[in-house]
Structures are given as C-alpha cells and as structure tokens.
Design a protein around this motif. Sequence first.
Motif: not given
Length: 129
Positions: A106-129
């Motif tokens: 388990v790890k805290w990943q920098p959200i910008k570095e994980m932006a290509e991940d399908i789930q993380v990209s949806e989170v970013i889009r949903s939150l408008g980050l």
Amino acid sequence: MSNRQRAFAAIIENDCILMVHTVIGEKNYWTLPGGGLENEETFEEAVIREVQEEVNLKVKVIKHLYTNSYELGVEKCFLAQVVEQNSPIIGFDPELPLDQQELKEVKWQPIKEMAEDIQVSEVIRSLGL
C-alpha cells in the motif's frame, strides 16, 4: 461469476492518492482500495469495509465520484476521508488463504504521477483536478 458489483475509495491527502499493489497470476498493477459487494451491502458500506480490510484504515464516504460498467457488472468510486489518523498498512483478503494473498503493498502515490491510471484519471476528472 456474473453481476459482481464493486466499490472503490479515492482517499487523497497532500496531493497523493492511496493505492494498493495487487498481483493476480501474471497481472501486476496498482489500484484503488476496494472490491466486491457482499449480500445486502450498499456500495457505501462495501467501500468502508473494503478499505478497512485492504489498508487498515477507518474512513467515511464523502461523495460518489463516478460509476463505470465492467465485464462483470457495475463499479462505483467514492471520495473517502480517513476518520482515525493511522498509517495505512497492507491488509488481507479474507476470501483467500494466507499463502495466496493478492495484496502486496500500500502506498501514497502522487496523484499527478498516476494520472494515466484508468481509475485515477476518472477521479481527477470527477474532482476537476
């Protein structure tokens, strides 16, 4: 196995998102903590239980972020907030024997570095980050 509904948590702190490293056979990937709903369980109840099982954190659901269809059904992702300040530690899947656990880290990943991940990209889009 059909109609396996799943719930996932987006837990974000200090521009990082909490993710779990999973290895299933040849598949090796990072994903948001979460998993399948149990009988009569709501998506919100499932996400709270799954986070507790997988990363040993107590969370509360803040809001629904997105819903997707996948090959076995529907999955929903929720923004969640840690309610007891502990460090996340890898948990276990109670449905699997101890020597066949799929959760590895388990790890805290920098959200910008994980932006290509399908789930993380949806989170970013949903939150408008």
